[in-house]
Design a protein around this motif. Sequence first.
Motif, PDB file in Angstrom:
ATOM      1  N   TYR A  88       0.846  -1.195   0.000  1.00 45.08           N
ATOM      2  CA  TYR A  88       0.000   0.000   0.000  1.00 45.08           C
ATOM      3  C   TYR A  88       0.884   1.248   0.000  1.00 45.08           C
ATOM      4  O   TYR A  88       1.536   1.567   0.991  1.00 45.08           O
ATOM      5  CB  TYR A  88      -0.917  -0.017   1.217  1.00 45.08           C
ATOM      6  N   ILE A  89       0.920   1.968  -1.109  1.00 43.21           N
ATOM      7  CA  ILE A  89       1.800   3.126  -1.267  1.00 43.21           C
ATOM      8  C   ILE A  89       1.198   4.330  -0.546  1.00 43.21           C
ATOM      9  O   ILE A  89       0.069   4.740  -0.820  1.00 43.21           O
ATOM     10  CB  ILE A  89       2.016   3.445  -2.760  1.00 43.21           C
ATOM     11  N   GLN A  90       1.975   4.902   0.382  1.00 46.98           N
ATOM     12  CA  GLN A  90       1.480   6.005   1.207  1.00 46.98           C
ATOM     13  C   GLN A  90       2.134   7.343   0.893  1.00 46.98           C
ATOM     14  O   GLN A  90       1.486   8.383   0.955  1.00 46.98           O
ATOM     15  CB  GLN A  90       1.706   5.660   2.688  1.00 46.98           C
ATOM     16  N   SER A  91       3.436   7.331   0.592  1.00 47.03           N
ATOM     17  CA  SER A  91       4.141   8.587   0.347  1.00 47.03           C
ATOM     18  C   SER A  91       5.339   8.328  -0.553  1.00 47.03           C
ATOM     19  O   SER A  91       5.957   7.259  -0.487  1.00 47.03           O
ATOM     20  CB  SER A  91       4.601   9.202   1.678  1.00 47.03           C
ATOM     21  N   ILE A  92       5.663   9.322  -1.400  1.00 43.75           N
ATOM     22  CA  ILE A  92       6.811   9.230  -2.308  1.00 43.75           C
ATOM     23  C   ILE A  92       7.604  10.524  -2.204  1.00 43.75           C
ATOM     24  O   ILE A  92       7.037  11.617  -2.329  1.00 43.75           O
ATOM     25  CB  ILE A  92       6.362   9.012  -3.769  1.00 43.75           C
ATOM     26  N   CYS A  93       8.911  10.409  -1.969  1.00 47.64           N
ATOM     27  CA  CYS A  93       9.778  11.581  -1.873  1.00 47.64           C
ATOM     28  C   CYS A  93      10.903  11.461  -2.891  1.00 47.64           C
ATOM     29  O   CYS A  93      11.650  10.474  -2.877  1.00 47.64           O
ATOM     30  CB  CYS A  93      10.376  11.706  -0.472  1.00 47.64           C
ATOM     31  N   LYS A  94      11.033  12.467  -3.755  1.00 50.09           N
ATOM     32  CA  LYS A  94      12.112  12.470  -4.744  1.00 50.09           C
ATOM     33  C   LYS A  94      13.373  13.038  -4.116  1.00 50.09           C
ATOM     34  O   LYS A  94      13.353  14.091  -3.472  1.00 50.09           O
ATOM     35  CB  LYS A  94      11.725  13.291  -5.968  1.00 50.09           C
ATOM     36  N   ALA A  95      14.487  12.316  -4.323  1.00 54.87           N
ATOM     37  CA  ALA A  95      15.788  12.739  -3.800  1.00 54.87           C
ATOM     38  C   ALA A  95      16.799  12.616  -4.929  1.00 54.87           C
ATOM     39  O   ALA A  95      17.484  11.600  -5.060  1.00 54.87           O
ATOM     40  CB  ALA A  95      16.190  11.877  -2.610  1.00 54.87           C
ATOM     41  N   GLY A  96      16.871  13.632  -5.790  1.00 49.89           N
ATOM     42  CA  GLY A  96      17.732  13.551  -6.961  1.00 49.89           C
ATOM     43  C   GLY A  96      17.223  12.488  -7.910  1.00 49.89           C
ATOM     44  O   GLY A  96      16.076  12.539  -8.367  1.00 49.89           O
ATOM     45  N   ASP A  97      18.071  11.498  -8.195  1.00 49.29           N
ATOM     46  CA  ASP A  97      17.686  10.405  -9.086  1.00 49.29           C
ATOM     47  C   ASP A  97      17.055   9.237  -8.334  1.00 49.29           C
ATOM     48  O   ASP A  97      16.865   8.159  -8.905  1.00 49.29           O
ATOM     49  CB  ASP A  97      18.913   9.900  -9.857  1.00 49.29           C
ATOM     50  N   GLU A  98      16.751   9.448  -7.070  1.00 51.81           N
ATOM     51  CA  GLU A  98      16.190   8.389  -6.243  1.00 51.81           C
ATOM     52  C   GLU A  98      14.776   8.755  -5.787  1.00 51.81           C
ATOM     53  O   GLU A  98      14.450   9.934  -5.607  1.00 51.81           O
ATOM     54  CB  GLU A  98      17.057   8.151  -4.996  1.00 51.81           C
ATOM     55  N   LEU A  99      13.973   7.737  -5.591  1.00 49.89           N
ATOM     56  CA  LEU A  99      12.665   7.899  -4.968  1.00 49.89           C
ATOM     57  C   LEU A  99      12.647   7.094  -3.679  1.00 49.89           C
ATOM     58  O   LEU A  99      12.981   5.906  -3.672  1.00 49.89           O
ATOM     59  CB  LEU A  99      11.545   7.396  -5.882  1.00 49.89           C
ATOM     60  N   PHE A 100      12.288   7.751  -2.584  1.00 48.32           N
ATOM     61  CA  PHE A 100      12.016   7.033  -1.341  1.00 48.32           C
ATOM     62  C   PHE A 100      10.507   6.810  -1.267  1.00 48.32           C
ATOM     63  O   PHE A 100       9.723   7.753  -1.427  1.00 48.32           O
ATOM     64  CB  PHE A 100      12.485   7.827  -0.125  1.00 48.32           C
ATOM     65  N   VAL A 101      10.117   5.558  -1.017  1.00 44.94           N
ATOM     66  CA  VAL A 101       8.703   5.198  -1.033  1.00 44.94           C
ATOM     67  C   VAL A 101       8.308   4.620   0.323  1.00 44.94           C
ATOM     68  O   VAL A 101       8.928   3.659   0.802  1.00 44.94           O
ATOM     69  CB  VAL A 101       8.399   4.173  -2.144  1.00 44.94           C
ATOM     70  N   LEU A 102       7.299   5.230   0.933  1.00 47.08           N
ATOM     71  CA  LEU A 102       6.697   4.678   2.144  1.00 47.08           C
ATOM     72  C   LEU A 102       5.491   3.860   1.711  1.00 47.08           C
ATOM     73  O   LEU A 102       4.548   4.389   1.121  1.00 47.08           O
ATOM     74  CB  LEU A 102       6.274   5.796   3.098  1.00 47.08           C
ATOM     75  N   ALA A 103       5.532   2.563   1.989  1.00 51.00           N
ATOM     76  CA  ALA A 103       4.455   1.669   1.562  1.00 51.00           C
ATOM     77  C   ALA A 103       4.176   0.663   2.667  1.00 51.00           C
ATOM     78  O   ALA A 103       5.100   0.020   3.171  1.00 51.00           O
ATOM     79  CB  ALA A 103       4.841   0.949   0.271  1.00 51.00           C
ATOM     80  N   SER A 104       2.915   0.536   3.043  1.00 48.72           N
ATOM     81  CA  SER A 104       2.511  -0.364   4.135  1.00 48.72           C
ATOM     82  C   SER A 104       3.333  -0.097   5.387  1.00 48.72           C
ATOM     83  O   SER A 104       3.676  -1.018   6.131  1.00 48.72           O
ATOM     84  CB  SER A 104       2.641  -1.830   3.702  1.00 48.72           C
ATOM     85  N   ASN A 105       3.667   1.180   5.605  1.00 44.99           N
ATOM     86  CA  ASN A 105       4.457   1.631   6.760  1.00 44.99           C
ATOM     87  C   ASN A 105       5.877   1.080   6.759  1.00 44.99           C
ATOM     88  O   ASN A 105       6.543   1.042   7.795  1.00 44.99           O
ATOM     89  CB  ASN A 105       3.754   1.297   8.076  1.00 44.99           C
ATOM     90  N   ASP A 106       6.352   0.662   5.586  1.00 45.10           N
ATOM     91  CA  ASP A 106       7.734   0.241   5.398  1.00 45.10           C
ATOM     92  C   ASP A 106       8.364   1.094   4.301  1.00 45.10           C
ATOM     93  O   ASP A 106       7.669   1.816   3.578  1.00 45.10           O
ATOM     94  CB  ASP A 106       7.799  -1.245   5.042  1.00 45.10           C
ATOM     95  N   LEU A 107       9.683   1.002   4.157  1.00 48.18           N
ATOM     96  CA  LEU A 107      10.408   1.932   3.296  1.00 48.18           C
ATOM     97  C   LEU A 107      11.241   1.199   2.258  1.00 48.18           C
ATOM     98  O   LEU A 107      11.901   0.210   2.564  1.00 48.18           O
ATOM     99  CB  LEU A 107      11.327   2.804   4.165  1.00 48.18           C
ATOM    100  N   TYR A 108      11.195   1.715   1.019  1.00 51.47           N
ATOM    101  CA  TYR A 108      12.159   1.261   0.019  1.00 51.47           C
ATOM    102  C   TYR A 108      12.587   2.428  -0.855  1.00 51.47           C
ATOM    103  O   TYR A 108      11.989   3.511  -0.835  1.00 51.47           O
ATOM    104  CB  TYR A 108      11.624   0.091  -0.807  1.00 51.47           C
ATOM    105  N   GLN A 109      13.657   2.199  -1.609  1.00 53.45           N
ATOM    106  CA  GLN A 109      14.274   3.238  -2.427  1.00 53.45           C
ATOM    107  C   GLN A 109      14.370   2.739  -3.862  1.00 53.45           C
ATOM    108  O   GLN A 109      14.762   1.595  -4.109  1.00 53.45           O
ATOM    109  CB  GLN A 109      15.665   3.550  -1.866  1.00 53.45           C
ATOM    110  N   TYR A 110      14.014   3.609  -4.805  1.00 55.36           N
ATOM    111  CA  TYR A 110      14.014   3.242  -6.222  1.00 55.36           C
ATOM    112  C   TYR A 110      14.898   4.209  -6.993  1.00 55.36           C
ATOM    113  O   TYR A 110      14.767   5.434  -6.862  1.00 55.36           O
ATOM    114  CB  TYR A 110      12.590   3.287  -6.773  1.00 55.36           C
ATOM    115  N   ASN A 111      15.822   3.656  -7.788  1.00 58.15           N
ATOM    116  CA  ASN A 111      16.709   4.471  -8.613  1.00 58.15           C
ATOM    117  C   ASN A 111      16.082   4.675  -9.984  1.00 58.15           C
ATOM    118  O   ASN A 111      15.810   3.703 -10.701  1.00 58.15           O
ATOM    119  CB  ASN A 111      18.076   3.796  -8.745  1.00 58.15           C
ATOM    120  N   LEU A 112      15.854   5.926 -10.343  1.00 57.73           N
ATOM    121  CA  LEU A 112      15.183   6.235 -11.602  1.00 57.73           C
ATOM    122  C   LEU A 112      16.037   5.903 -12.817  1.00 57.73           C
ATOM    123  O   LEU A 112      15.507   5.712 -13.921  1.00 57.73           O
ATOM    124  CB  LEU A 112      14.803   7.721 -11.632  1.00 57.73           C
TER     125      LEU A 112
END
Length: 634
Positions: free
Chosen positions: A32-56
Amino acid sequence: MKKLLAIVLSLCYCYLAMAQVGTWRNFLAYHYIQSICKAGDELFVLASNDLYQYNLNDQSITTYDKVNGLSDTHITYIAWNQKAKRLIAIYQNSNIDLIDTDGNIINISALYNKAMTEDKTITSISIDGVYAYLTTSFAIIKVNMQKAEIAETYTNNNPEYPRNLTPYQDDYDAYISTVSTLNPGGPAYNRFYESKFINGTLYTTGGYFLPAMPDNATPGTIQVYDGNDWMIYQEQISEITGYSYIDICCVDADPNDPEHVFAGGRCGLYEFQNGKLVTYYNKDNSILMGANDRGNQLGNDYVLVLGLKFDAKGNLWVLNSLGDGVSLLEYTTDKQWINHHNTKLTDDTSITVPGLSKMVIDSRGLLWFVNNNWQNPAVFCYDMNHDILLKYDQIINQDDVKYTSYAITSITEDKEGNMWVGTDVGPFMIQKSEIGQNKVTFYQIKVPRNDGTNYADYLLNGVSISSIAVDGGNRKWFGTNGAGVFLISADNIVEEANFTTENSNLLYNNVSSISINNMTGEVFFLSDNGLCSYQSNAVDPVQEMTKDNIHVYPNPVTPDFTGMVTITGLSYDADVKITTANGAIVAEGRSNGGMFNWDCCNKQGKRVASGVYMVITATSNGKKGTVAKIAVIK
C-alpha cells in the motif's frame, strides 16, 4: 597453495543455499503506497508503513528494515530535505531515523526515550532549510537534519512557537504512476497471526478472533511463502459468499495435496485449491453451527471455526466454538461430516466453550487442542481411533502448587514425546509417561540458580507464553506477550537466548506464532508488526548418516569468510570431530539435531592453517557414521 587448490577442485561438494547461522531476515510488505519523496535520481517510497528506495536511472530497488539498519518498525511519515541531503523517517512510537541516498542511517532517539506523560505522537512534518519541524500535541520539535540532533523544543507558551508552518508536500502525484508498477517483493500485508510449515512451505493467517474480546474485523488474509515467492490467497470472498470474510485465524493443508487448503475464522470454514476459493461452509450447507449468544443462535456472520487440523489419512478435524450440540467435527476424505461432540467441551449451560483452537496431532496419533478463554481454560486430548476425550483444566505442578490461568495459548510436542503447554502464567510440561491418564501433572522445569545454594526457579515462571515451537535439536522456542522470544536448551535448563526488539532484529515483543523450517533451521516469528526470521543452528536429524546426505558449507572456506561452517545430514546428538589429515583433533562436539557448526578455529581458539580437514561422525551411541572433508584456505 597450488596443491591445496587442486584438492579443492577435485572434491565434489553440495552447497546448500542457507543463510549463515545467527543472521536475521525481515519479510515486510510494500503493498500500500502512502508517500513518495524524490531525492535527486532516487525515490524514497513509504508503503505499508515500510520503506524502500528506487533508482530512476538503473531501476534498482533497495528495501530498508531492521536487518539493514533501520532502528524500528512501522514508519508513519517521511520527508526529504534537499539542503541536508537526507530523508527523515518518523516511526509510530516517535523514534526518528535520518537516511541518505547511499543508505547511511543515523538514529535520533531522544524523543522516543524521553519519559513523559504527554502524547509524543508526531502528526505532521514541515521542512525549512536544514531543519525539520515535527508537530506533536505537546510541542513542536525542531530537528537539525544536517547535524542529526534535536535543536529546539517549542511548547505552546513559548514566544518563538512556530505558528505558520507549511506541511511537507511529497511527490506522490508526480511519481505514483511509476511507483505503482514496481515490485519490491515481500508479502502483501504485515498482519500475521498463526502459521504452519508444511513440506518446506510457510502457511500464515492474518486474523484473530475470541468471543467477548474486541473484534478488529481484520480482512481475511492467507499468505503462503515457498522460500522464494509469496502467494496471496483470494481475497474478494465476501462478494461471492454474501458474508464477511474476516478474522481468518487457522489454516492447514491437505497431506495428499498441499495446494488443497482449508482455513477457518469468525464466519465459517473456507476450502481453497491453488489459492482460489472452492467451497464456503457455514450453518446452511454443513453441520457447523452459529455461535450461541445468550440462548440465541447467530447467523453465518458468527460460525466460529478457530481451529482445524488434517490427520495423516486426509480427514479434516474442525473445532466449532459456541455451538449447541457441536464442537469437534470431522470432514472425511469422501466429503462426509461426522459430529464428535462431547459434553466435556461445553460450559455450564451445555454450550460449547468459546475458544477451542490450536490443534496438533502428536507422534502417538492423539489430537490435542485448547480452550483459550478465561472462563474455562483447558487442555484436551482426543483419541481419534477410540473416541476418548480427556480434559485437563486443573493446573497443578509437581509440588502441588495450583495456578489460576486465564489463557492457555499453545500446545506442542517435543522430541521426547512430552507435551508443552503455553499459558499466561508460564510454560508447563505434560510428561510422556502420564499421557493418556485421566489426571496429569503440569510439570514445571526447575532451573538451578547456581549461586552456591540448592535453590532453583521454575522455568519462565510468570511469563505470558503465546506460542511454542521445538527445533530439530529438541530446544524449545517460546514466544511471549511482551518479552520477545526465549530459546531454551534441549535439557530445558539453559536459557540460550532471549531475543527482544531492543537487543535483536525481532520486529515486535508480542509474538503470536513461531514456526520452524526444520529442513534449514530457519525460525519464523509472526506478529502484528510483520514477519521476521532467525537462522538457528539446528535442523531435523536423519535416521542414518550416509555420504550422500552429509553436506558441508561453505566449502571451500575462503580467507574472507568469518562465519560458521555448517555441517548437516547428521543423526540426533551425533558425535562430531574435526581433524587434520593426519588425525589430530582440532574441534569436537555434539550435533544440534542434525546440524553441527565449526568456527574454523582449533581448541585454543586460533584459526586453523590452510589445508583439508576431515569431518568424522558417529551416532550418539558410538556407532560409526561417515566422513566428509572441508577445505580451508587461510
